[in-house]
Each structure stands twice: as structure tokens, then as C-alpha cells.
Design a protein around this motif. Structure first.
Motif, PDB file in Angstrom:
ATOM      1  N   ALA B 299      -5.217 -13.671   4.680  1.00 47.12           N
ATOM      2  CA  ALA B 299      -4.381 -13.628   3.481  1.00 47.12           C
ATOM      3  C   ALA B 299      -3.596 -12.325   3.405  1.00 47.12           C
ATOM      4  CB  ALA B 299      -5.259 -13.792   2.236  1.00 47.12           C
ATOM      5  N   ALA B 300      -4.279 -11.217   3.728  1.00 36.90           N
ATOM      6  CA  ALA B 300      -3.586  -9.921   3.682  1.00 36.90           C
ATOM      7  C   ALA B 300      -2.426  -9.889   4.667  1.00 36.90           C
ATOM      8  CB  ALA B 300      -4.562  -8.789   3.983  1.00 36.90           C
ATOM      9  N   THR B 301      -2.631 -10.451   5.853  1.00 37.63           N
ATOM     10  CA  THR B 301      -1.554 -10.440   6.843  1.00 37.63           C
ATOM     11  C   THR B 301      -0.382 -11.279   6.385  1.00 37.63           C
ATOM     12  OG1 THR B 301      -3.268 -10.300   8.517  1.00 37.63           O
ATOM     13  CG2 THR B 301      -1.033 -10.735   9.271  1.00 37.63           C
ATOM     14  N   VAL B 302      -0.669 -12.444   5.834  1.00 30.37           N
ATOM     15  CA  VAL B 302       0.427 -13.283   5.341  1.00 30.37           C
ATOM     16  C   VAL B 302       1.158 -12.566   4.215  1.00 30.37           C
ATOM     17  CG1 VAL B 302       0.965 -15.450   4.192  1.00 30.37           C
ATOM     18  CG2 VAL B 302      -0.672 -15.427   6.054  1.00 30.37           C
ATOM     19  N   ALA B 303       0.393 -11.889   3.344  1.00 31.30           N
ATOM     20  CA  ALA B 303       1.031 -11.134   2.261  1.00 31.30           C
ATOM     21  C   ALA B 303       1.921 -10.035   2.817  1.00 31.30           C
ATOM     22  CB  ALA B 303      -0.046 -10.518   1.355  1.00 31.30           C
ATOM     23  N   ILE B 304       1.410  -9.334   3.833  1.00 30.46           N
ATOM     24  CA  ILE B 304       2.215  -8.288   4.458  1.00 30.46           C
ATOM     25  C   ILE B 304       3.493  -8.894   5.023  1.00 30.46           C
ATOM     26  CG2 ILE B 304       2.317  -6.727   6.444  1.00 30.46           C
ATOM     27  CD1 ILE B 304      -0.630  -6.124   5.966  1.00 30.46           C
ATOM     28  N   GLY B 305       3.367 -10.053   5.659  1.00 28.21           N
ATOM     29  CA  GLY B 305       4.544 -10.713   6.222  1.00 28.21           C
ATOM     30  C   GLY B 305       5.604 -10.974   5.161  1.00 28.21           C
ATOM     31  N   PHE B 306       5.181 -11.549   4.047  1.00 30.26           N
ATOM     32  CA  PHE B 306       6.144 -11.841   2.986  1.00 30.26           C
ATOM     33  C   PHE B 306       6.707 -10.564   2.381  1.00 30.26           C
ATOM     34  CE2 PHE B 306       6.694 -16.198   2.484  1.00 30.26           C
ATOM     35  CZ  PHE B 306       5.509 -16.856   2.775  1.00 30.26           C
ATOM     36  N   LEU B 307       5.807  -9.634   2.021  1.00 36.97           N
ATOM     37  CA  LEU B 307       6.259  -8.414   1.369  1.00 36.97           C
ATOM     38  C   LEU B 307       7.201  -7.615   2.269  1.00 36.97           C
ATOM     39  CD1 LEU B 307       3.049  -7.149  -0.434  1.00 36.97           C
ATOM     40  CD2 LEU B 307       5.230  -7.740  -1.489  1.00 36.97           C
ATOM     41  N   SER B 308       6.970  -7.671   3.590  1.00 32.41           N
ATOM     42  CA  SER B 308       7.780  -6.841   4.481  1.00 32.41           C
ATOM     43  C   SER B 308       9.247  -7.223   4.424  1.00 32.41           C
ATOM     44  CB  SER B 308       7.280  -6.936   5.921  1.00 32.41           C
ATOM     45  OG  SER B 308       7.633  -8.184   6.479  1.00 32.41           O
ATOM     46  N   MET B 309       9.546  -8.450   3.932  1.00 32.17           N
ATOM     47  CA  MET B 309      10.937  -8.848   3.839  1.00 32.17           C
ATOM     48  C   MET B 309      11.592  -8.315   2.570  1.00 32.17           C
ATOM     49  SD  MET B 309      11.303 -11.502   6.446  1.00 32.17           S
ATOM     50  CE  MET B 309      12.975 -11.291   6.087  1.00 32.17           C
ATOM     51  N   SER B 310      10.805  -7.633   1.726  1.00 34.64           N
ATOM     52  CA  SER B 310      11.371  -7.214   0.437  1.00 34.64           C
ATOM     53  C   SER B 310      11.474  -5.702   0.295  1.00 34.64           C
ATOM     54  CB  SER B 310      10.487  -7.740  -0.694  1.00 34.64           C
ATOM     55  OG  SER B 310       9.272  -7.006  -0.718  1.00 34.64           O
ATOM     56  N   VAL B 311      11.199  -4.962   1.349  1.00 37.40           N
ATOM     57  CA  VAL B 311      11.128  -3.498   1.183  1.00 37.40           C
ATOM     58  C   VAL B 311      12.249  -2.745   1.878  1.00 37.40           C
ATOM     59  CG1 VAL B 311       8.603  -3.619   1.090  1.00 37.40           C
ATOM     60  CG2 VAL B 311       9.726  -3.073   3.235  1.00 37.40           C
TER      61      VAL B 311
END
Lengths: 334, 557, 191
Positions: B299-311
Motif C-alpha cells: 500500500a505504501a508503495t502504491v501511495a508513493i507512486g500516486f503521490l510522486s505524480m503530484s510533487v
């Protein structure tokens, strides 16, 4: 190890700001002060997290290493724990909230300052590889060495700088006065400073802009109100012409020099290179790349590549006599 | 109990003509051979990129040095960055992914073997094209050589007005070509993981390496494409008279930055996520415990994946965005530290209560944990936008990202090399040489990159070929350069270890580490068909189940 | 490790790969659309969209109907009626080619009558890039479909190829969907 060095540097920097004239931990102006305050908070939080997590890592590495007298069985397999996961999610979220709120506050205060009526307005235009400064209200145009008045905390006289670019991207960074702001063509930016103490503040261009990015240096002279006004008066005057250097002046005005340079009161009104009307009032030439003395000036005119290879000023192919004459002429531009 | 599958003897003997062997490698579509080719290719470019860095460090050892001219220096940092990101880090991750994924999910090859080969050769050609610029970039004015616009090639420096000749075009085209290769590999990785897992291996039972490569591949699809788009726009500007980034005609330099960093930030997650994957395989095995919190790690990795597109715009804090925009990107960037921190805690929890073996892979994994933590913390500092107004574009940033890429990613890669080299070659690496490598490189790394933070704090910007004395930067730059010596020695020991071990190392057997994932159930090196029979699995650690029939994982997961 | 797993069915790799490709392509198009919208209205000089653009309604209907015809073609192939497949497939190609002709004639008018080229102003740059990127994807699709058509004429296409042809039709549907977005952005919003 890094944290120890930071702390040492902080202490060092705070007590001896001139150990480095560009130390971000020795602020001398409100924007730099605000950033410094925030940085202390962020550093403290980071240091605490570092100590905790490295402590845990060190503990694991020591306590749970395989011993000599191991019985050869695998340790108990633990697949997870929801409570633990919750704990180390919630606590970091709270830390992030605290850091974020502290940061948002500083962004607001630094980016949207109140403008007072005695703010000095300056327009800075970045060029490859020099700085043009215009004081539209005071009718002064100069280059490379910026003069601003000191700002008293009780009666502030801040300086507001609009940042433009004539060619590619640059960045205005004088660490002790403010954070950096970029100069981007077709995208005006602005920054402000209110230096608390007189003196010379150094910096340099902080956005790669081409071959001589490294020598696009910044020098900000913070002066008392009287000194600043005197400087403005001097800069406003047109060039004092002298018959003694008329040969040099003639060469200057009939060669391509005037295509790039302005000497007010003469036919030279080029804008591609720095304004030279008061060249001798500056301590350095070539945007800080060399001290402003006769030999350097002569060398520069003869062949800029020897001081700043890749500079956009061409060698004008003058012979020795011509170079001497032009140097002598420029030496009179006080 | 044997976990060896039946192995057909290799029909080819070592006395096959060299030309035949070469032909086999050049025309191969086998994931293992392609994986090894990616890795060897990346190692060659690692050395080249390292030489470029060494040249820069020698130039910067003292102020006003004249080891190289400014023009050469500017090409060095451009080529160093471009080479390391696109022709070292990405290919090496694709290489390990290619090699390991089919083996770890119980498949015989990737979903599209020919696309796999095509993608490799596209990437390889891209690297060749970039370096051909040294010879071929002279344009009309005799100008041009290797690109010198920085690896992020900001506009309008890249316009024809400021970059004459073809250097910038070589940068653009080489990355465009290798970008297509990357997208091809990403498609292959996703299709393989989604469509080719062995029976019983649900998504929740596949190794973390597979999950992390899945997220990485998804990011590649979404991140490399914006770079491709921006590069097409740049070519249109340079050759068709377009005005995308032409500030003289109303175009915007800032929009290039947005497009580049919409690629550039997810790109660094593309690089680190496979590194996380290696650590997630190594730490459990050498702590003798199952990964703590597998579902949370996913879950953390998927979250990182999504969040990384917003920073992405945290690379643009100094560009003059509104305070609202700056504030948003502060929040998104700080937010991404939460799932990242969770992963670090889970790795620590895996070690907790275990029986840690300090073999070479684990030494590098522990180094990773220490260094990635620091890199993350300096990242948090940079995420506080006003602090970034001082730290940005300075040597503090250079120190931060090298801490991530060298201290994090490269350490994880070294761990991966020592861990899987026995599988790939059938021989164990020398532990002694491994330790020499580790300690030499660790010392060199810390000498260089710890102290590199300090000139940044003292006002030294990046990408400068020389600096003024009297700014307090001299001693630090000297120490930084000295570290290069130790790092180079470490790399030499590493390469020597690989070669020596390949010829004289101890025979590894199929499962030298007593590990638990499927790649250790087949011989070392695996046969071309990977497994004689496709396995069926019931848990995340199929070999643990076989080795502990009274206490299998599937009872507890 | 020896318990046999009944009914282990995973998705087919063709459609999965095509969806991945579509995701990547969508990202590329998104960037061009963003650039188009960012620069909309920022042209100080040169031809402006509302003065020179005429919405290509007929040609858009052609392209969007081709999604229907390709769907019918794949359905026919699944049923095994190669004849019908060939007819619908051919219709798709014709409709796609008609759309391309429409784009070409619009560009001809814009360049020679209105004086709008890719280098004229920001509108020209963003317009030709976006529509051109889409058009190039139509060309690629037509080349692929023509190849399949050629194989069909040679009698090499049969019912067992239905899944593969379906993967190609996914690409074509994507191209049509992109056109819906481009049409909206260029001819509706951008004016």
C-alpha cells in the motif's frame, strides 16, 4: 555525522558571519531571517527523527545479530502488526502537519510583504553573464554592483527588486539577504530585501545560464542613507568628458564598442553590455570576475577570453596603442 | 530435501566459436541474457559517468583551477547527469527486473520476449547516440560537441539562439529513442506480472520485488511520456520554427520546467522503487524473518507512486510561482515522506527479533537504511519552500540527490549484485573482497557526500566550473574530491570481485542463502526454460513452506 | 508446492499491453493538450482561432463511425464470417482515410489561404502539433489495419485471430477517443 557538522556550522556561522560571506545561517535581512527561523525548526525535527531511527537501527544491528552459539533455528516469524503500523503512520502525519503549518506561514510572510512608501524600487535584468540594474524612480542605470540603503527596523526602507531577463534563465542569490529568486525571460519575478547592517554582501547567479554562469557574481553594497543618496547623485550625472583622452574616446566611439555599451552624454548607447558611464565607481569588472584596476581593464579590453572565457564580449582586435588609449579613456569614467 | 528442478545439461560447450556465442547474445530474446546485457551495459556507462564526475571534482579541488575549460566542464556535468540517470540507473533496474521477474513469479520468460530485445537495443542505441555527439555535433557554425545544457536542459538555453550546432539535438534524440525503449520495457513488465504468474500466486502472494516493479513500470508509462512530449516540442521549436518555449514570441520557459519535472520527479521514484525491492528481498533473508507488514509495504508503495505524480514543482520553488502553488507543493512533498518513512520502519521491524547475518548483501542493505534515512531528511528540509529558496540549486541539493542515488540506490544495487550474482553465474562472490568493497566505498561515499552539504549551506551554487576563494568553500571541496579516490578504489575492488568470482568463485548451488522465493528453486544459473515444471504456490514464501512443512507461511498469512 | 490449482486464469497479455500503451500515449497527448490550453488566447498577433478555424464535423463523424465499423468487424471475425469482417474492416480503413483527407485539406486551406503555419504564432505551433500528433497516430493505425487487410486478402486471417485483431481495435478506439478530446479543446474550448 552530518548533523554534527550542521550544528557546528550553525554555531560557527552565527558567531563569525564572515567565516563565509555567503553563509545562509548568518542572515542580515528580514527574508533571510524568516528563512533562518524556519530552518532551525526543520533541522531540529530532522535531527530528532535521525537520532531516533538511527538509534533503532544500531540497536537492531547489535542486539539481533546472529550469535556464535546460535541453535540454528529460525527466529519467530512475525508477519505484521496493525497497531504498530497505525502508530508509525499517525505520528509522522502529525509531524508533517506541524512542519507544513510552520512552512506555510513563512511562505506567506516572505512572498507577500507590505510595500511602504519609502521602498526603493529596482529593476534587475539578467544577461549572459552580467547584471543590469535600473532605478526607474531615481533615474539611475548601472551594472553588476548594486547599491541599496540600509533599513532600520524602526523606520524600514526596504528595497524591492523586479527581476527580468534579457536572454535565458538566471537566479539572484545573495544568501545573507534573501533566498534566491529566478530571472526568467517573459516571466517577471520579484524579491525584496531590507538589510539591517551596512557592508558588502556577496552572492552569484544560481541558475545555469551558459558558459560563464560561474562568474556572474553579485555584489550588494548596503550603505547608510546619506552615502546611498550621494552615490545616486554621482550615478545620475552624465559622463565627465576630458580632452586628454579624446583619442581613446574616438576609438571607442568608432569601433563596435558603442553597439553594446552606453556612456551617457556621448553617442554610445548600446544596451547589450553593461553601462560604462561610471565604470570607475565599481570595485570589479566583468561581473565580479576581476578587480577593477588598470592592468585588468586593459587585459579585458584586449581579450576578454583571458579573464572570462566564453564571455559574449568579443576581442576587438585593437593594437597595443589603441588598447592603451581606450583604457585611459575608460579610466576617466568615474 | 531438494529444491532443485530437473536440469537438462547445457548442450553448448565452452568451445563453441566466439562468433556463434556473440550471435546468440545479439539475437537473444531470453530475459536472462537480456537482463545481463542491460546490467553490463549499465556498468560500462557507470564507469564512464564516474570518469566525468572525477574530471569535475579535480577541477573543483581548489578555487580558480584550470584543469579543464568552462566549456568542457559544462559538458561534463551535462553528460554525467544524463548518462547516470538514463544509461546507468534505468537500464540496470530494467536489467535486474528482466532477469528476476519471470524467475520469481514462476514463468518461463517475459510476456513479450521480442519486444524485450527491441527495447534493450533501443536503449543501447540511445546511449551510443548521446556519446556520438562528441564526434558528430558540429553544426553549421562548427559549434557543438557533447551537450552542455545540463541534464534538465532548461529553455530557452536549449533554443537555437543559445545552443547552436547539434549538441542539444543529440541530447533530445538519444533520450527520445531510449524513452521508447523504456516504455516498451514497462509494458512488458506490467503484462508479465499481470498475466504470467504461476498458479496460486495471486497478487497478494507475489514477492515484493514484483509489486514494486509493477508500480515502477506504471510510473514509467506515465512519467517518460511527458518527457517525450516536451522533447518533441523542443525539436519543433528548433527545426520547424515553433514557439513552445520561445520567450521572444510569447512562449514560456516555465512550461518546459513543468513538463520536464512532471517527468523528472516520478523518474527518481522509478529509480528508487526497484532499490526498495532489493532491500525488501535482502533484509528478510539475512534477518531470517518474513517481511514485516507485507500488505502495508504494498500500500505504501502504491501511495508513493500516486503521490510522486503530484510533487513535481518542488523543483521550481524559486521560479516565482504564487504562494498558493508553493504551499500546495510543500504539502504534497511532505506528505510523500509518510509512506516512505513507513517502509523504513517496516524494514527495521523485519530486522527486529531476527538473527542478522552480516554477509555482503546485508552490509549494503544496512548502509542503504542509514543513508536513505538521511537522504529523506534532507529531502524534508528541501520541501520547506522558504528553506529551499536558500538551499535550492546549491551544493546542498547536489548532496541530497547523490545521497539518494549513490547512498541509497547504488548501495541497494551493490547488495543486489552480491545477492543474485550466485544465481546468475553459479558462483559465490568473495566475501573478503566484498567487505573491502563495502568499507572502501562507504568511506569514500561519506567523505564526498556528507561534506558536500556544507558548501551548499555556505552559498555555493551548482554547475559552476570554478569558484572564488574567500567564500569558505575551499577546504570542503578538497575533502569532497579526496572521497572520490576511495569510491574509485571501491568500484575497482567490486569489478575485480565480479570477474574473479565468475572464474574462481565457490560453486553456489541453487540456494546458497537459504532463501524463500522461487528463483532459488532452480539451478544456478537457471536453464533457458527456467523451471522444468511450472510451480504452484500457496504463500509468499514457497520455499519456506517446503523447508518448514510443519509450519508453513500459508497458515499465518 | 504440488497442490494443483484449478481454474488459474489470468488476463490475456495482448489487451493488457495495449492498455499500457494507451496509458502512455494518453500521457503524451495530455501534455500537448495542456500546452494548447495554456497558450490559448495568448497570441498577440497572427491568425486567431475564431477567425480561421472551421469545425470539421463531417470528417469527425467519419472517424467516430469508424469505431463502430471496427467493432462490427471484430464481432464478425469472432463469429468466423471472414467476408463480413473484410467488409467492415475495409469500411474502417476508408473512413479513417477520409478523415485524414479532411485534415489535409483543412491544413491546405489554413496554410495557403489563411497564412497559418507552425511557425506563425503560438496558435499555429500548438494547433499543428496537437492535430498533427493525432493525425500521425491515425496514419500508424491505418498502416496496421492495411497490413491486416492485406493478410485477409491472402486468406491468412481466420477466427482464431479475433483476439489479436481486437487488440488492434483497442488502439483504434483510443485514437478516436483522443479525437473527441482534441476536437473539444481545439474547436470548442479554444475558440
Amino acid at each position: 555525522m552530518v548533523v554534527l557538522w550542521w550544528s557546528a556550522n550553525l554555531a560557527f556561522g552565527a558567531s563569525a558571519p564572515y567565516a563565509s560571506p555567503t553563509n545562509i545561517f548568518a542572515p542580515a535581512s528580514t527574508p533571510a531571517d524568516s528563512i533562518f527561523g524556519l530552518s532551525l525548526f526543520v533541522l531540529a525535527v530532522s535531527a530528532a527523527i535521525f537520532v531516533l531511527v538511527v538509534g533503532l537501527l544500531a540497536y537492531c544491528v547489535v542486539k539481533f545479530r546472529k550469535r556464535e552459539d546460535d541453535d540454528g533455528r529460525e527466529p519467530p516469524q512475525v508477519y505484521g502488526s496493525n497497531q504498530v503500523e497505525l502508530a508509525w503512520t499517525v505520528i509522522p502525519v502529525l509531524i508533517v502537519v506541524a512542519l507544513f503549518m510552520a512552512t506555510a506561514r513563512v511562505i506567506a510572510t516572505v512572498q507577500n510583504p507590505a510595500r511602504t512608501s519609502n521602498t526603493i524600487e529596482i529593476v534587475a535584468i539578467g544577461h549572459q553573464f552580467w547584471w543590469e540594474y535600473r532605478y526607474p524612480g531615481l533615474k539611475v542605470v548601472t551594472a553588476n554592483e548594486l547599491h541599496v540603503p540600509v533599513s532600520d527596523l524602526a523606520h524600514p526602507t526596504p528595497t524591492h527588486i523586479e527581476l527580468l531577463s534579457a536572454d535565458t534563465d538566471h537566479s539572484f542569490w545573495v544568501p545573507r539577504l534573501a533566498g534566491k529568486t529566478d530571472l526568467i525571460p517573459n516571466h517577471p519575478n520579484n524579491t525584496w530585501i531590507d538589510p539591517h547592517e551596512t557592508g558588502l554582501y556577496l552572492g552569484q547567479c544560481a541558475q545555469y545560464c551558459g558558459t560563464q554562469h560561474a562568474k556572474m557574481l553579485l555584489r550588494v553594497y548596503v550603505q547608510s542613507q546619506e552615502d546611498f543618496e550621494r552615490w545616486i547623485e554621482e550615478q545620475r550625472r552624465p559622463a565627465q568628458l576630458s580632452a586628454a583622452v579624446s583619442e581613446g574616446q574616438h576609438i571607442f566611439e568608432t569601433t563596435a564598442c558603442i553597439n553594446c555599451h552606453t556612456v551617457s552624454g556621448t553617442v554610445a548607447n548600446g544596451r547589450f553590455g553593461p553601462d560604462l558611464t561610471h565604470l570607475m565607481s565599481r570595485d570589479t569588472i566583468a561581473a565580479g570576475a576581476a578587480a577593477n584596476n588598470p592592468e585588468n581593464l586593459r587585459r579585458w579590453i584586449q581579450n576578454p577570453e583571458t579573464i572570462k572565457p566564453g564571455s559574449l564580449m568579443p576581442a576587438m582586435q585593437l593594437n597595443d596603442r589603441e588598447v592603451d588609449a581606450v583604457t585611459a579613456y575608460l579610466e576617466t569614467l568615474r | 530435501m531438494s529444491t532443485d528442478s530437473i536440469v537438462w545439461p547445457r548442450s553448448e560447450s565452452l568451445s563453441r566459436p566466439f562468433v556463434d556465442q556473440l550471435h546468440e547474445w545479439i539475437t537473444t530474446v531470453d530475459h536472462k541474457q537480456l537482463g545481463i546485457m542491460y546490467i553490463v551495459y549499465a556498468l560500462i556507462f557507470l564507469v564512464i559517468g564516474g570518469v566525468e564526475a572525477t574530471v569535475m571534482r579535480i577541477q573543483l579541488i581548489r578555487p580558480h583551477n584550470d584543469f579543464v575549460s568552462p566549456q568542457v566542464f559544462n559538458r561534463m556535468f551535462t553528460m554525467h547527469g544524463t548518462t547516470m540517470i538514463f544509461f546507468v540507473a534505468m537500464p540496470i533496474m530494467f536489467g535486474f527486473g528482466n532477469y528476476l521477474l519471470p524467475l520469481m513469479i514462476g514463468a518461463r520468460d517475459m510476456a513479450f520476449p521480442r519486444l524485450n530485445a527491441f527495447s534493450f537495443w533501443l536503449t543501447a542505441f540511445g546511449g551510443f547516440l548521446l556519446y556520438f555527439s562528441l564526434l558528430g555535433a558540429n553544426g553549421l557554425y562548427g559549434a557543438g560537441n557533447a551537450p552542455d545544457v545540463g541534464w534538465f536542459a532548461y529553455a530557452p538555453l536549449t533554443s537555437l539562439a543559445f545552443s547552436t550546432g547539434h549538441s542539444t539535438d543529440f541530447w533530445t534524440l538519444s533520450l527520445l529513442v531510449s524513452g521508447f525503449g523504456s516504455i516498451g520495457t514497462a509494458i512488458n513488465i506490467i503484462a508479465t506480472i499481470v498475466c504470467m504468474r504461476c498458479p496460486g500466486m495471486t497478487l497478494g502472494k507475489m514477492p515484493l520485488l514484483a509489486w514494486l516493479n509493477l508500480v515502477m513500470a506504471g510510473l514509467v508509462l506515465l512519467a517518460v511520456s511527458p518527457l517525450t512530449a516536451a522533447q518533441i516540442m523542443l525539436m519543433i521549436d528548433r527545426y520547424l520554427g515553433g514557439h513552445f518555449f520561445d520567450t521572444q514570441a510569447g512562449g514560456s520557459a516555465v512550461i518546459w520546467m513543468h513538463f520536464f519535472w512532471i517527468f523528472g520527479h516520478p523518474e527518481v521514484y522509478v529509480l528508487i522503487i526497484p532499490a526498495f525491492a532489493f532491500i525488501s528481498e535482502i533484509v528478510p533473508v539475512f534477518s531470517r524473518k518474513a517481511m514485516f507488514g507485507y500488505p502495508i509495504m504494498v500500500a505504501a508503495t502504491v501511495a508513493i507512486g500516486f503521490l510522486s505524480m503530484s510533487v513535481w514543482a518542488h523543483h521550481m520553488f524559486t521560479v516565482g510561482m504564487s504562494s498558493n502553488a508553493n504551499t500546495f507543493f510543500v504539502l504534497s512533498t511532505m506528505a510523500i515522506s509518510v509512506p516512505t518513512g513507513i517502509k523504513i520502519f517496516n524494514w527495521l521491524a523485519t530486522m527486529w527479533g531476527g538473527k542478522i547475518l552480516f554477509k555482503t548483501p546485508m552490509l549494503f542493505a544496512i548502509g542503504f537504511l542509514f543513508q536513505f534515512l538521511i537522504a529523506g531528511l534532507t529531502g524534508v528540509m528541501l520541501s520547506a519552500a522558504p528553506f529551499d529558496w536558500q538551499l535550492g540549486n546549491s551544493y546542498f541539493v547536489v548532496a541530497h540527490f547523490h545521497y539518494v542515488i549513490v547512498g541509497g540506490i547504488l548501495f541497494a544495487l551493490f547488495g543486489a549484485f552480491y545477492y543474485w550474482f550466485p544465481k546468475m553465474s553459479g558462483k559465490m562472490c568473495s566475501e573478503t573482497l566484498g567487505r573491502w568493497h563495502f568499507w572502501l566505498f562507504l568511506i569514500g561515499f561519506h567523505l564526498t557526500f556528507d561534506f558536500m552539504h556544507i558548501p551548499g549551506l555556505l552559498g555555493m551554487p551548482r554547475r559552476i566550473y570554478t569558484y572564488e576563494p574567500g567564500r569558505g568553500w575551499d577546504t570542503w571541496n578538497l575533502i569532497i574530491t579526496v572521497g572520490v579516490v576511495f569510491q574509485s578504489l571501491g568500484i575497482l575492488v567490486f569489478v575485480y570481485n565480479l570477474l574473479w568470482s565468475y572464474f574462481r568463485g565457490e560453486i553456489a548451488g541453487s540456494d546458497p542463502w537459504d532463501a524463500w522465493t522461487l528463483e532459488w528453486s532452480t539451478s544456478s544459473p537457471p536453464p533457458a526454460y527456467n523451471f522444468a515444471t511450472i510451480p504452484t504456490v500457496r504463500s509468499r514464501r514457497p520455499l519456506w513452506d517446503l523447508k518448514h512443512p510443519q509450519d508453513p507461511d500459508w497458515k499465518y498469512e | 508446492m504440488t497442490v494443483p490449482e484449478p481454474n488459474w486464469v489470468l488476463p490475456a497479455r495482448g489487451p493488457v499491453a495495449m492498455f499500457c500503451l494507451i496509458a502512455a500515449e494518453a500521457a503524451i497527448f495530455t501534455i500537448f493538450v495542456v500546452a494548447y490550453l495554456f497558450y490559448a488566447g495568448k497570441n498577440p498577433m497572427g491568425p486567431q482561432p475564431r477567425d480561421v478555424l472551421e469545425a470539421p464535423i463531417f470528417y469527425s463523424i467519419c472517424l467516430l463511425s469508424s469505431s463502430l465499423t471496427i467493432h462490427m468487424a471484430v464481432a464478425a471475425l469472432r463469429k468466423g464470417s471472414i467476408r463480413n469482417f473484410g467488409a467492415w474492416w475495409g469500411a474502417t480503413i476508408v473512413l479513417g482515410a477520409t478523415f485524414l483527407y479532411g485534415t489535409a485539406s483543412e491544413w491546405h486551406r489554413l496554410i495557403y489561404r489563411e497564412g497559418l503555419t507552425i511557425s506563425t504564432n503560438l496558435f499555429g505551433t500548438t494547433y499543428y502539433s496537437l492535430v498533427g500528433l493525432h493525425g500521425s497516430h491515425v496514419v500508424i493505425g491505418l498502416v496496421a489495419m492495411t497490413t491486416v487487410m492485406a493478410f485477409a486478402f491472402l486468406g491468412k486471417v481466420s477466427q482464431e485471430h479475433a483476439e489479436r485483431v481486437d487488440v488492434l481495435s483497442l488502439y483504434w478506439h483510443f485514437v478516436d477517443a483522443v479525437w473527441v478530446v482534441v476536437f473539444t479543446v481545439v474547436y470548442i474550448i479554444g475558440r
